[in-house]
Design an enzyme around this catalytic site. Sequence first.
Site, PDB file in Angstrom:
ATOM      1  N   THR A  96       6.890 -18.544  -9.051  1.00 10.71           N
ATOM      2  CA  THR A  96       7.096 -17.878  -8.563  1.00 10.71           C
ATOM      3  C   THR A  96       5.713 -17.208  -7.801  1.00 10.71           C
ATOM      4  O   THR A  96       4.832 -18.085  -8.057  1.00 10.71           O
ATOM      5  CB  THR A  96       7.812 -16.007  -9.451  1.00 10.71           C
ATOM      6  OG1 THR A  96       6.502 -16.596 -10.431  1.00 10.71           O
ATOM      7  CG2 THR A  96       8.895 -16.541 -10.283  1.00 10.71           C
ATOM      8  N   TRP A 110       7.709   9.891  -3.329  1.00 10.42           N
ATOM      9  CA  TRP A 110       7.689   8.012  -3.008  1.00 10.42           C
ATOM     10  C   TRP A 110       8.194   8.242  -1.954  1.00 10.42           C
ATOM     11  O   TRP A 110       9.032   8.571  -1.001  1.00 10.42           O
ATOM     12  CB  TRP A 110       8.918   7.677  -4.345  1.00 10.42           C
ATOM     13  CG  TRP A 110       8.584   7.369  -5.507  1.00 10.42           C
ATOM     14  CD1 TRP A 110       9.394   8.441  -6.568  1.00 10.42           C
ATOM     15  CD2 TRP A 110       7.572   7.105  -6.251  1.00 10.42           C
ATOM     16  NE1 TRP A 110       8.949   7.786  -7.654  1.00 10.42           N
ATOM     17  CE2 TRP A 110       8.098   7.285  -7.439  1.00 10.42           C
ATOM     18  CE3 TRP A 110       6.756   5.462  -5.800  1.00 10.42           C
ATOM     19  CZ2 TRP A 110       7.095   6.310  -8.304  1.00 10.42           C
ATOM     20  CZ3 TRP A 110       5.748   5.440  -6.969  1.00 10.42           C
ATOM     21  CH2 TRP A 110       6.230   5.464  -7.938  1.00 10.42           C
TER      22      TRP A 110
END
Length: 542
Positions: free
Chosen positions: A185, A445
């Site tokens: 990754t 958010w």
Amino acid sequence: MLGKMMYQPLLISSLIEHAARYHGDTAVLSKEVDGQITHSDWLTISNNSKRLANALASLGLKSSERIATLAWNNRRHLEAWYAISGSGMICHTINPRLFPEQLSYIINDADDRVLFFDVTFLPLILAIKDQIDNIKHFICLGARENKVLEQLPEVLFFDELLADHSTDFEWPQFDETTASSLCYTSGTTGNPKGILYTHRSSVLHAIALSMPDISALSAKDVLLPVVPMFHVNAWGTPYAAALTGCSLILPGPNLDGDSLVSLIDDYKVTVALGVPTIWQSLLTAAKARGSKLESMTRTIVGGAACPPSVIKTFREDFDCDAIHGWGMTETSPLGTMNQIKAKHKSLSKDEINELRKSQGRPPYGVEIRLMDTDQPLEPVEEDGVSQGRLQIRGHWIINDYYNHNPDAITEDGWFDTGDIATIDSDGYMNIRDRSKDLIKSGGEWISSVELENIAAAHPQITMAAAIAAAHKKWGERPVLIVVKEQNSELTEAQVLAFYEEKIASWQIPDKVIFVESILLNGAGKMVKKDLRDEYGDVLLSA
Ligand code: AMP
């Protein structure tokens, strides 16, 4: 009672065997490091991978040993892939844009034995050579070059290895759950982690990738994987290409819009895959050159949120379907793909456009679910509105990291993606953000993806990243980092005005910062961590 049908392990070698036998004369074109295009076909790719398999055996390499590659998308790299995995060794594709310390870290972590490389990356290898003693053989993907030999005297040359070995090779048969390849990754936090795919997971993934509701790949296609072979195995396309017997165009090092338009038009590409930043520059180049990308019927866009403006431009100006998908290195990567169902055919064009903005639904083989962000054991309703942590499980989903303890698998066997999403009752999933990229303003958010998508639709904005900046009163507020079009006079006030009526006023960024460029990682994604480090405090000094 067991059924009475043949059992054959799902092995990667069976893909290249199939392509050689039934699609042997289908073209595989490759742009080489020197800019030349070479013409090959599946039979030649297969024969060369067998020659190389003999060469690897003659070097004393054994099954399960890790063989690394540092290379562009080209035919020799493809031949090396099939030779390595087909022989039962593990093909470790490395992202050349990692920092040298990360490169040596992952080469050591993987304990690689061999390093195949394109000559472009010789300086990188020389810089880390002292730290990678585990590499026993360096193999340059090309013909003999004295300048390489002078700097790396022990180097072997790919073309010489092929010339010295015969095509007489039988692919070994082994357990289909044997490891086939390894990808790390990008590791924006902490050290990169390895994901170890199996032959079975890769073959099943290739079948799923080819299905009609995913990429509808067939022997009639000419496929251009712009996504690098070191980014989740080019999303599995080299395997799916052999499986379907389509023609393959490997674009080499030049992934700028202009080079891609030439490849598409010259070789009549029908389907291409890549990240949104690639397609943005392709669209700009195609418009500038007056190309209509006529042969292209579809493009698969994923790896980062695709701005709806890009999808719309492909469909309306180029008559090319832009299909939005989602995935991760940990998911091989296919997780979801946005294709409509029969019941959607009666929707209006606008309604369909709206539906097709999301990242889509899972194919057979994977399942997704949402869990509460604060209470990890509580499921979140799949009503298309409620947000939760996206989790996934299936035949080509990670079970455990290579050399690491499982830290992302839930007790009931799901992989937690770290993405925040909604899912509707038809299974269509919408990524709201990476959990670490969400902006939390006064307890609410704000999706950085939504802010970036709006900015991307502005004609004078080339690229935009929304980040959370620390704020005395609200905790965090959004700040937009913008790269303008060349010669644009765009001002901060004009950018902010562009958001009005498109989102709630409290979600509009507090500040716009114009920059010359935004750093992209090897996979073409914006490196937002660096932007947060640099601009995360700008609102505190205001
Ligand atoms: P990587 O493993 O480096 O390919 O990164 C995977 C991550 O990229 C995912 O967890 C998502 O956060 C992001 N990603 C991939 N595809 C999409 C997409 N279509 N929309 C939004 N984010 C995406």
